[in-house]
Each structure stands twice: as structure tokens, then as C-alpha cells.
Design an enzyme around this catalytic site. Structure first.
Site, short mmCIF file in Angstrom:
data_model
loop_
_atom_site.label_atom_id
_atom_site.label_comp_id
_atom_site.label_asym_id
_atom_site.label_seq_id
_atom_site.Cartn_x
_atom_site.Cartn_y
_atom_site.Cartn_z
CB THR A 43 -3.70 5.71 -38.49
OG1 THR A 43 -4.91 6.26 -38.96
CG2 THR A 43 -3.63 4.25 -38.92
CE1 TYR A 106 -15.32 -2.75 -45.65
CE2 TYR A 106 -17.50 -2.21 -44.85
CZ TYR A 106 -16.63 -3.09 -45.45
OH TYR A 106 -17.08 -4.32 -45.85
CE1 TYR A 132 -4.44 11.60 -42.62
CE2 TYR A 132 -5.19 10.34 -40.72
CZ TYR A 132 -4.30 10.53 -41.76
OH TYR A 132 -3.26 9.64 -41.94
NE ARG A 137 -2.78 4.60 -43.23
CZ ARG A 137 -2.29 3.52 -42.64
NH1 ARG A 137 -3.12 2.59 -42.21
NH2 ARG A 137 -0.99 3.36 -42.48
CE LYS A 160 -1.69 12.98 -40.99
NZ LYS A 160 -1.70 11.90 -39.97
CB ILE A 202 0.15 15.60 -38.85
CG1 ILE A 202 -0.54 16.89 -38.41
CG2 ILE A 202 -0.13 14.48 -37.84
CD1 ILE A 202 -2.05 16.81 -38.28
#
Length: 291
Positions: A43, A106, A132, A137, A160, A202
Site C-alpha cells: 500500500t 472489501y 498481511y 484497511r 506482517k 515492514i
């Protein structure tokens, strides 16, 4: 193999196009400053607004520029499993060392859906995969129990973790085992994350302060948490300032102040407000990076 400070690389632009020469210079700079690996097209690399072709070009150029000196973990996430499979296969084809795959955003899959998605990606190539998990998000949170099931697969090697919940590190040690690679995805809590059993971060801020964050991570790995805390204290105002608005916008502005790259971002993101620019400048000065 995957530990220490791993910058979530920005993707530099010039007049709306990829700035590959600057990207290559950034790779050299990061390696020279002690970064332990590179993570392109997450991202922070503006993957949502890169075309598929641009995404692949950035991964390939970073792998070439790194030339095996540090591992490259290529962003390869999608909320379309077939598309994510294509990105994982491409990362493998061009020589990346692992793929970073975000939980599908989403769609809001169930835990069973997460298991099926990541199993399909595991089975589609021979590349190690780092999960991740960023529920803020993606609006879906992979449970430690689900992660533990995935950790049984030989190429699901780590996470992550951007939940901000430090107890997760211990929970995931219980379900995934102590050898499962746990990397922080949040700069502000990376020190505490390591104390719980993490082995690195990260990092967004590492785009602008790679040497300091490499030193902090090295101190943590050596068990010298007092030295690491001193570095964290030095960087905390910068961490906070960078994330006052979207982090990649903040860190690109910080990088532009050090003449590392342009602060150009793609819509729907826009440049920082004047107030946030002042905060970032203050953070850079507090860290000793700007006069």
C-alpha cells in the site's frame, strides 16, 4: 531470512509516470544504509493506483537492483484470488524472495474464506508467502487460530501484523509456533512488538530513516531493548507526524525534504496540508535528519 528493518518502499513518480531511475537509487541507498530487505508495491508503494503492468515493472526493477544482496518481498495482494495468484506467480518468475499478501479487502470473507484464499495462493507457486493482516484497511481480521491453520502449510512462513494489538504476537506464537516469522506492520509499536517475540518491521518510516530503524531492529534482535528504546524515542514524533494523514503521503513529503524523491502521489490521494508538513518537518528535526 526475513527479519530486521524492511522498508515498505514508496513508488516514486515524475509527472504522473513511474520514476524508475529514482527507484533504483533508493534501492542502493537502502542497502547502503543497512536495510535488511525491501518490500515493493504494498500500500505504501501505491499499489491501489498502479496498473497491473506498472506493478510488475516495479517488482522486477527492485529485484534486479537488489541483485540478491537483500531479500525482496513483493506485494502480491488482491481481493480477487485469481488476480492474487497471477501476482504471486509473477513475483516468483522475476526472482522475488517472497510475496506479501493482504487479507482480501472489501469482500469481507469469513475465516473459512481466508483459509481457502491463502491455501490457493500457497498452492499456485513455490514462493514463500507472508500474510498481511491489517483489519483497519481490509475490514477483515484473520484470527490467530486461522493463522495457525495456515502456518501448517510449508510456504506460509510469516505475518506482517498491523493490528496494533501487541498481545497478538503471543497469541500467534501459541497457534503458529515460535519459528513463524512475525513482522510488525506498525512503526509506533514495533519496539514492543519485538519484545513480545517479533523479529522485525515492514516499515513506512524506514523510507526516510533506514539507518536508524535498522539500528533499532538490530538492537532488539540482540536483546538490547534500552538502546532500541532510545532510537524509538528519537523517531516517535516522526512516526506520528507521518501518519497524521495517509502514511505514504507523509513519508513521500519527508523524503522530498531530504531530496530523495518527489512528494508526488496519485489521486485520490493528495499532498499534505501545511499543518501536517510542519509536523513532519518537526519530526525530521527531532530525529536529527533535518537541520
Amino acid at each position: 531470512m526475513f527479519k530486521g528493518s524492511l522498508p515498505a518502499l514508496v513508488t516514486p513518480f515524475r509527472n504522473g509516470e513511474l520514476d524508475l531511475e529514482t527507484l533504483k537509487k533508493l534501492v542502493e541507498w537502502h542497502i547502503g544504509e543497512g536495510s535488511n530487505g525491501l518490500v515493493p508495491v504494498g500500500t505504501t508503494g501505491e499499489s491501489p493506483t498502479l496498473t497491473h503492468g506498472e506493478h510488475e515493472i516495479v517488482v522486477e526493477e527492485v529485484v534486479k537492483a537488489a541483485a540478491g544482496r537483500v531479500p525482496v518481498i513483493a506485494g502480491a495482494g488482491s481481493n480477487n484470488t485469481v488476480e492474487a495468484m497471477r501476482l504471486v506467480r509473477h513475483a516468483e518468475e522475476v526472482g522475488a524472495d517472497a510475496a506479501l499478501v493482504v487479507t482480501p479487502y472489501y469482500n469481507k470473507p469469513t475465516q473459512s474464506g481466508l483459509l481457502a484464499h491463502f491455501t490457493a495462493l500457497h498452492d499456485c507457486a513455490e514462493l514463500p508467502i507472508i500474510i498481511y493482516n491489517i483489519p483497519g484497511r481490509s475490514v477483515v481480521d484473520m484470527s490467530p487460530e486461522t493463522m495457525g491453520e495456515l502456518a501448517k502449510l510449508p510456504r506460509i512462513v510469516g505475518v506482517k501484523d498491523a493490528t496494533g494489538d501487541l498481545a497478538r504476537v503471543s497469541d500467534q506464537r501459541m497457534t503458529c509456533g515460535p519459528d513463524f516469522v512475525q513482522l510488525s506492520g506498525e512503526d509506533a509499536t514495533a519496539h514492543g512488538f519485538n519484545a513480545q517475540g517479533g523479529v522485525g518491521c515492514i516499515s513506512v518510516t524506514a523510507n526516510v530513516a533506514p539507518k536508524l530503524l535498522s539500528e533499532m531492529q538490530a538492537a532488539c534482535l540482540a536483546g538490547d531493548y534500552a538502546t532500541a528504546l532510545g532510537i524509538q524515542d528519537r523517531l516517535m514524533p516522526l512516526h506520528k507526524a507521518i501518519f497524521t494523514e495517509p502514511g505514504l503521503v507523509g513519508v513521500k513529503y519527508a523524503m522530498s525534504q531530504l531530496r530523495l524523491c518527489s512528494d508526488e502521489v496519485r489521486l485520490p490521494l493528495v499532498g499534505l496540508s501545511d499543518a501536517t508538513r510542519a509536523l513532519v518537518d518537526d519530526g525530521l528535526r527531532h530525529a536529527g535528519l533535518l537541520n
